[in-house]
Design a protein around this motif. Structure first.
Motif, PDB file in Angstrom:
ATOM      1  N   MET A  27       0.752  -1.180  -0.073  1.00  0.00           N
ATOM      2  CA  MET A  27      -0.035  -0.029  -0.037  1.00  0.00           C
ATOM      3  C   MET A  27       0.712   1.252   0.221  1.00  0.00           C
ATOM      4  O   MET A  27       0.550   2.171   0.815  1.00  0.00           O
ATOM      5  CB  MET A  27      -0.807  -0.053   1.434  1.00  0.00           C
ATOM      6  N   GLY A  28       1.917   1.293  -0.724  1.00  0.00           N
ATOM      7  CA  GLY A  28       2.929   2.187  -0.617  1.00  0.00           C
ATOM      8  C   GLY A  28       3.624   2.518   0.484  1.00  0.00           C
ATOM      9  O   GLY A  28       4.180   3.671   0.682  1.00  0.00           O
ATOM     10  N   TYR A  29       3.657   1.775   1.351  1.00  0.00           N
ATOM     11  CA  TYR A  29       4.420   1.826   2.582  1.00  0.00           C
ATOM     12  C   TYR A  29       6.045   1.276   2.353  1.00  0.00           C
ATOM     13  O   TYR A  29       6.371   0.525   1.640  1.00  0.00           O
ATOM     14  CB  TYR A  29       3.989   1.225   3.639  1.00  0.00           C
ATOM     15  N   LYS A  30       6.802   2.183   3.038  1.00  0.00           N
ATOM     16  CA  LYS A  30       8.219   1.847   3.021  1.00  0.00           C
ATOM     17  C   LYS A  30       8.728   1.843   4.437  1.00  0.00           C
ATOM     18  O   LYS A  30       8.618   3.198   5.216  1.00  0.00           O
ATOM     19  CB  LYS A  30       9.040   2.820   2.316  1.00  0.00           C
ATOM     20  N   GLU A  31       9.305   0.959   5.033  1.00  0.00           N
ATOM     21  CA  GLU A  31       9.879   1.111   6.199  1.00  0.00           C
ATOM     22  C   GLU A  31      11.419   1.821   6.218  1.00  0.00           C
ATOM     23  O   GLU A  31      11.731   1.827   5.201  1.00  0.00           O
ATOM     24  CB  GLU A  31      10.271  -0.301   6.733  1.00  0.00           C
ATOM     25  N   GLN A  32      11.676   2.654   7.282  1.00  0.00           N
ATOM     26  CA  GLN A  32      12.848   3.404   7.048  1.00  0.00           C
ATOM     27  C   GLN A  32      14.014   2.487   6.548  1.00  0.00           C
ATOM     28  O   GLN A  32      15.011   2.962   5.943  1.00  0.00           O
ATOM     29  CB  GLN A  32      13.266   3.792   8.501  1.00  0.00           C
ATOM     30  N   ASP A  33      14.338   1.270   7.287  1.00  0.00           N
ATOM     31  CA  ASP A  33      15.438   0.419   6.956  1.00  0.00           C
ATOM     32  C   ASP A  33      15.166  -0.731   5.944  1.00  0.00           C
ATOM     33  O   ASP A  33      16.013  -1.702   6.222  1.00  0.00           O
ATOM     34  CB  ASP A  33      15.965   0.202   8.337  1.00  0.00           C
ATOM     35  N   GLN A  34      14.425  -0.533   5.604  1.00  0.00           N
ATOM     36  CA  GLN A  34      13.830  -1.921   4.475  1.00  0.00           C
ATOM     37  C   GLN A  34      13.201  -1.279   3.124  1.00  0.00           C
ATOM     38  O   GLN A  34      12.252  -0.748   3.300  1.00  0.00           O
ATOM     39  CB  GLN A  34      13.008  -2.859   5.167  1.00  0.00           C
ATOM     40  N   LYS A  35      13.755  -1.397   2.193  1.00  0.00           N
ATOM     41  CA  LYS A  35      13.209  -1.025   1.036  1.00  0.00           C
ATOM     42  C   LYS A  35      12.347  -2.059   0.104  1.00  0.00           C
ATOM     43  O   LYS A  35      11.302  -1.500  -0.419  1.00  0.00           O
ATOM     44  CB  LYS A  35      14.228  -0.797  -0.183  1.00  0.00           C
ATOM     45  N   ASP A  36      12.397  -3.366   0.400  1.00  0.00           N
ATOM     46  CA  ASP A  36      11.530  -4.320  -0.230  1.00  0.00           C
ATOM     47  C   ASP A  36      10.489  -4.519   0.842  1.00  0.00           C
ATOM     48  O   ASP A  36      10.385  -4.647   2.080  1.00  0.00           O
ATOM     49  CB  ASP A  36      12.508  -5.644  -0.341  1.00  0.00           C
ATOM     50  N   ILE A  37       9.293  -4.549   0.272  1.00  0.00           N
ATOM     51  CA  ILE A  37       7.970  -4.628   1.144  1.00  0.00           C
ATOM     52  C   ILE A  37       7.102  -5.928   0.412  1.00  0.00           C
ATOM     53  O   ILE A  37       6.668  -5.857  -0.687  1.00  0.00           O
ATOM     54  CB  ILE A  37       7.162  -3.283   0.945  1.00  0.00           C
ATOM     55  N   GLY A  38       7.183  -6.857   1.212  1.00  0.00           N
ATOM     56  CA  GLY A  38       6.549  -8.136   0.683  1.00  0.00           C
ATOM     57  C   GLY A  38       7.403  -8.893  -0.320  1.00  0.00           C
ATOM     58  O   GLY A  38       8.374  -8.319  -0.742  1.00  0.00           O
ATOM     59  N   ASP A  39       6.707  -9.878  -0.948  1.00  0.00           N
ATOM     60  CA  ASP A  39       7.404 -10.489  -1.917  1.00  0.00           C
ATOM     61  C   ASP A  39       7.008  -9.918  -3.448  1.00  0.00           C
ATOM     62  O   ASP A  39       6.224  -9.144  -3.479  1.00  0.00           O
ATOM     63  CB  ASP A  39       7.315 -12.265  -2.019  1.00  0.00           C
ATOM     64  N   GLU A  40       7.493 -10.530  -4.455  1.00  0.00           N
ATOM     65  CA  GLU A  40       7.200 -10.118  -5.909  1.00  0.00           C
ATOM     66  C   GLU A  40       5.633 -10.150  -6.031  1.00  0.00           C
ATOM     67  O   GLU A  40       5.397  -9.457  -6.840  1.00  0.00           O
ATOM     68  CB  GLU A  40       8.167 -10.694  -6.831  1.00  0.00           C
ATOM     69  N   MET A  78      -0.374   3.684   7.671  1.00  0.00           N
ATOM     70  CA  MET A  78       0.330   3.382   6.304  1.00  0.00           C
ATOM     71  C   MET A  78       0.867   4.764   5.638  1.00  0.00           C
ATOM     72  O   MET A  78       1.984   4.888   5.240  1.00  0.00           O
ATOM     73  CB  MET A  78      -0.134   2.482   5.408  1.00  0.00           C
ATOM     74  N   GLY A  79      -0.282   5.541   5.302  1.00  0.00           N
ATOM     75  CA  GLY A  79       0.153   6.705   4.797  1.00  0.00           C
ATOM     76  C   GLY A  79       1.102   7.764   5.574  1.00  0.00           C
ATOM     77  O   GLY A  79       1.912   8.391   4.865  1.00  0.00           O
ATOM     78  N   LYS A  80       1.182   7.455   6.780  1.00  0.00           N
ATOM     79  CA  LYS A  80       2.081   8.140   7.774  1.00  0.00           C
ATOM     80  C   LYS A  80       3.185   7.529   8.009  1.00  0.00           C
ATOM     81  O   LYS A  80       4.171   7.703   8.562  1.00  0.00           O
ATOM     82  CB  LYS A  80       1.468   8.367   8.931  1.00  0.00           C
ATOM     83  N   GLN A  81       3.531   6.104   7.033  1.00  0.00           N
ATOM     84  CA  GLN A  81       4.663   5.553   7.211  1.00  0.00           C
ATOM     85  C   GLN A  81       5.125   4.711   8.514  1.00  0.00           C
ATOM     86  O   GLN A  81       6.112   4.636   9.138  1.00  0.00           O
ATOM     87  CB  GLN A  81       6.001   6.327   7.002  1.00  0.00           C
ATOM     88  N   SER A  84      -4.293   9.488   0.901  1.00  0.00           N
ATOM     89  CA  SER A  84      -3.874  10.905   0.679  1.00  0.00           C
ATOM     90  C   SER A  84      -4.078  12.044   2.069  1.00  0.00           C
ATOM     91  O   SER A  84      -3.301  12.754   2.077  1.00  0.00           O
ATOM     92  CB  SER A  84      -4.962  11.363  -0.443  1.00  0.00           C
ATOM     93  N   TYR A  85      -5.301  11.474   2.749  1.00  0.00           N
ATOM     94  CA  TYR A  85      -5.301  12.131   3.952  1.00  0.00           C
ATOM     95  C   TYR A  85      -4.146  12.167   4.745  1.00  0.00           C
ATOM     96  O   TYR A  85      -3.562  13.380   5.492  1.00  0.00           O
ATOM     97  CB  TYR A  85      -6.550  11.692   4.692  1.00  0.00           C
ATOM     98  N   GLY A  86      -3.698  11.033   4.901  1.00  0.00           N
ATOM     99  CA  GLY A  86      -2.740  10.837   5.951  1.00  0.00           C
ATOM    100  C   GLY A  86      -1.238  11.231   5.279  1.00  0.00           C
ATOM    101  O   GLY A  86      -0.649  11.791   6.079  1.00  0.00           O
ATOM    102  N   ALA A  87      -1.100  11.414   4.028  1.00  0.00           N
ATOM    103  CA  ALA A  87       0.061  12.163   3.499  1.00  0.00           C
ATOM    104  C   ALA A  87       0.038  13.456   3.156  1.00  0.00           C
ATOM    105  O   ALA A  87       0.755  14.253   2.857  1.00  0.00           O
ATOM    106  CB  ALA A  87       0.208  11.513   2.035  1.00  0.00           C
ATOM    107  N   GLY A  88      -1.192  14.225   3.825  1.00  0.00           N
ATOM    108  CA  GLY A  88      -1.427  15.770   3.608  1.00  0.00           C
ATOM    109  C   GLY A  88      -1.458  16.126   2.204  1.00  0.00           C
ATOM    110  O   GLY A  88      -0.637  17.258   1.826  1.00  0.00           O
ATOM    111  N   ASP A  89      -2.350  15.514   1.509  1.00  0.00           N
ATOM    112  CA  ASP A  89      -2.595  16.044  -0.094  1.00  0.00           C
ATOM    113  C   ASP A  89      -4.194  16.269  -0.019  1.00  0.00           C
ATOM    114  O   ASP A  89      -4.872  15.458  -0.507  1.00  0.00           O
ATOM    115  CB  ASP A  89      -2.230  14.728  -0.998  1.00  0.00           C
ATOM    116  N   PRO A  90      -4.681  17.452   0.229  1.00  0.00           N
ATOM    117  CA  PRO A  90      -5.928  17.808   0.188  1.00  0.00           C
ATOM    118  C   PRO A  90      -6.652  18.019  -1.213  1.00  0.00           C
ATOM    119  O   PRO A  90      -7.816  17.461  -1.221  1.00  0.00           O
ATOM    120  CB  PRO A  90      -6.190  19.325   0.883  1.00  0.00           C
ATOM    121  N   GLY A  91      -5.792  18.338  -2.097  1.00  0.00           N
ATOM    122  CA  GLY A  91      -6.491  18.438  -3.578  1.00  0.00           C
ATOM    123  C   GLY A  91      -6.624  16.901  -4.096  1.00  0.00           C
ATOM    124  O   GLY A  91      -7.854  16.627  -4.446  1.00  0.00           O
ATOM    125  N   ARG A  92      -5.723  15.884  -3.667  1.00  0.00           N
ATOM    126  CA  ARG A  92      -6.218  14.528  -4.057  1.00  0.00           C
ATOM    127  C   ARG A  92      -7.402  14.029  -3.220  1.00  0.00           C
ATOM    128  O   ARG A  92      -8.325  13.249  -3.883  1.00  0.00           O
ATOM    129  CB  ARG A  92      -5.063  13.868  -4.212  1.00  0.00           C
TER     130      ARG A  92
END
Length: 480
Positions: free
Chosen positions: A1-14, A110-113, A331-339
């Motif tokens: 769901m577009g989430y990234k851990e700070q110390d981990q680039k891969d999320i889940g499997d392929e 998740m939007g707030k990471q 989008s709300y969690g990411a602070g994007d009112p237009g979207r």
């Protein structure tokens, strides 16, 4: 769901990544919910959720379709099972209380990471669903006959209702976990997986129903047995996915203890959806008791068909809202009112278009809908008139559902509760009893008339409240 851990680039499997990137996006930051064009994204997320709800609709009504066509006893058995609907709605409402309250909060985290809080939300909700399931099962097994008699069953129809509920109650845990936890699958953006959760059970139910009802001559008991077996299959699929490698948020042992600061906000947010669904149960009781008083078993039987047709409106509109929810919440969690604004506007247009189209079909072809559920000529003729009255304001309902689902996606618990309470408790329930006193020439049809009047007033109230609160929310995002 577009989430990234700070110390981990891969999320889940392929495989998990592939579902989320199936539209061809090459975004390396995986924030597809924030970057992909809205029309394309809503289609991608809403198509599976709407399909899932359409399948779920078949799941919910296929029993009634088969039961209504049982030779000799179809109309009576349909009425008996129809009186079970308030209890079935309560079971679904508790699943929604936890699932539809927890899933949007997980999306916002998740939007707030903040993956840790999102997974704690998932784990807490999973445990609570199990606890609720056990309690509901005991209550339904002990008191189902008493409930059904209070809900409008007659001496002629009560045994069919009891036979159905005695078996259905045993599958309560499967219903709770399937409906409640599937919301977390969709909230992560795995819309197709969420669709398959429902598809598995629906296909099984459609196949098993005629086998048990007609092949083994189990009548309504066969319908109930087919339902719980089908729900069990869906439940296995949902839990396996949320414990597997493809999901971003996993059910983990460390998150299975109930934590008040995690679960209470989920319940607060889910209360609106719970009220909305549980109130359907209360309203069903009010309708059935009034209709039994003024019109007898045929009026209650017609109501069973009317509520089934209402699902043609409610469930796809909920599917659209569920498809839009991850976009709006993220989008709300990411602070994007237009979207956020654009996503709501698109949801409103599509929802309203659907509700108007369905209303036209009901007004023009009421007999087609009635014939799906009964072959009894008297019940069919009666239902055609009642259906046009009952669904009279359905063309406006797209507005109601779009606003309701957006309130939920934004985490606005209080507003969601107000909207749900207004439509059902403040407006509809009193009107069920007031209308027969006003239109005394046909008290039965007057009872049906309460629905469109309440809907029209509720949509007006909801639209005004949403317009005011939505503007405040967008301004708040901008300031943040």
């Amino acid at each position: 769901m577009g989430y990234k851990e700070q110390d981990q680039k891969d999320i889940g499997d392929e495989a998990g990544k592939k579902e989320l990137s199936s539209a061809g996006s090459a975004d390396t930051d995986k924030e597809f919910l924030r970057t992909e064009p809205l029309g394309k994204l809503l289609l991608r997320l809403a198509l599976p959720t709407v399909t899932a709800q359409l399948i779920n609709m078949l799941y919910n009504i296929v029993d009634r379709i088969y039961i209504g066509h049982i030779p000799n006893i179809g109309a009576t058995a349909l009425t008996g099972v129809g009186v079970c609907m308030p209890l079935i709605m309560i079971v679904s409402a508790f699943a929604a209380l936890v699932g539809y309250g927890g899933a949007p909060r997980a999306s916002i985290f998740m939007g707030k990471q903040d993956k840790e809080s999102a997974e704690k939300t998932l784990g807490n909700c999973f445990v609570l669903q199990i606890i609720i399931s056990i309690i509901l099962t005991v209550v339904l097994l002990i008191w189902n006959r008493d409930f059904l008699m209070a809900f409008g069953a007659s001496r002629k129809t009560i045994e069919y209702g009891v036979d159905y509920m005695n078996i259905y109650a045993l599958g309560t845990i499967f219903v709770e976990i399937t409906l409640g936890m599937n919301a977390f699958i969709t909230a992560q953006g795995f819309a197709k997986t969420g669709m398959f959760s429902v598809l598995i059970g629906a296909v099984a139910n459609i196949i098993l129903d005629p086998v048990f009802i007609f092949g083994f001559h189990m009548d309504v008991r066969g319908a109930a047995l087919a339902t719980i077996i089908s729900q069990a299959l869906s439940c296995i699929w949902v839990v396996s996915f949320l414990c597997g490698k493809k999901t971003f948020l996993k059910i983990k042992k460390k998150n299975l203890g109930l934590t008040p600061k995690i679960i209470l906000p989920c319940l607060a947010l889910g209360v609106a959806t719970f009220i909305m669904q549980a109130s359907e149960s209360v309203i069903s009781v009010c309708f059935n008791s009034s209709l039994q008083k003024y019109g007898g078993d045929i009026a209650v039987g017609a109501m069973t068909i009317l509520t089934s047709v209402m699902q043609f409106a409610m469930l796809p509109l909920q599917g659209l809202g569920q498809g839009a929810q991850p976009i709006i919440s993220y989008s709300y969690g990411a602070g994007d009112p237009g979207r956020v604004r654009e996503a709501f506007q698109l949801l409103l247009k599509v929802s309203l278009a659907y509700s108007v189209l369905l209303w036209l079909f009901v007004m023009l072809l009421p007999g087609g809908f009635a014939s799906m559920f009964t072959s009894d000529a008297h019940l069919m003729d009666y239902t055609k008139t009642a259906l046009r009255v009952y669904m009279g304001a359905m063309l406006l309902f797209g507005i109601q559902m779009a606003c309701q689902m957006t309130f939920n996606a934004l985490g606005k618990a209080a507003e969601s509760i107000v909207v749900a309470v207004m439509r059902k408790f403040v407006l509809l329930i009193p009107l069920i009893y007031i209308m027969p006193q006003i239109f005394s020439s046909d008290k039965t049809m007057a009872v049906y008339m309460a629905e469109p009047i309440a809907d029209a007033l509720a949509v007006t109230f909801t639209a005004i409240l949403f317009s005011v609160q939505f503007k405040k929310t967008l301004k708040k995002i901008k300031k943040a």
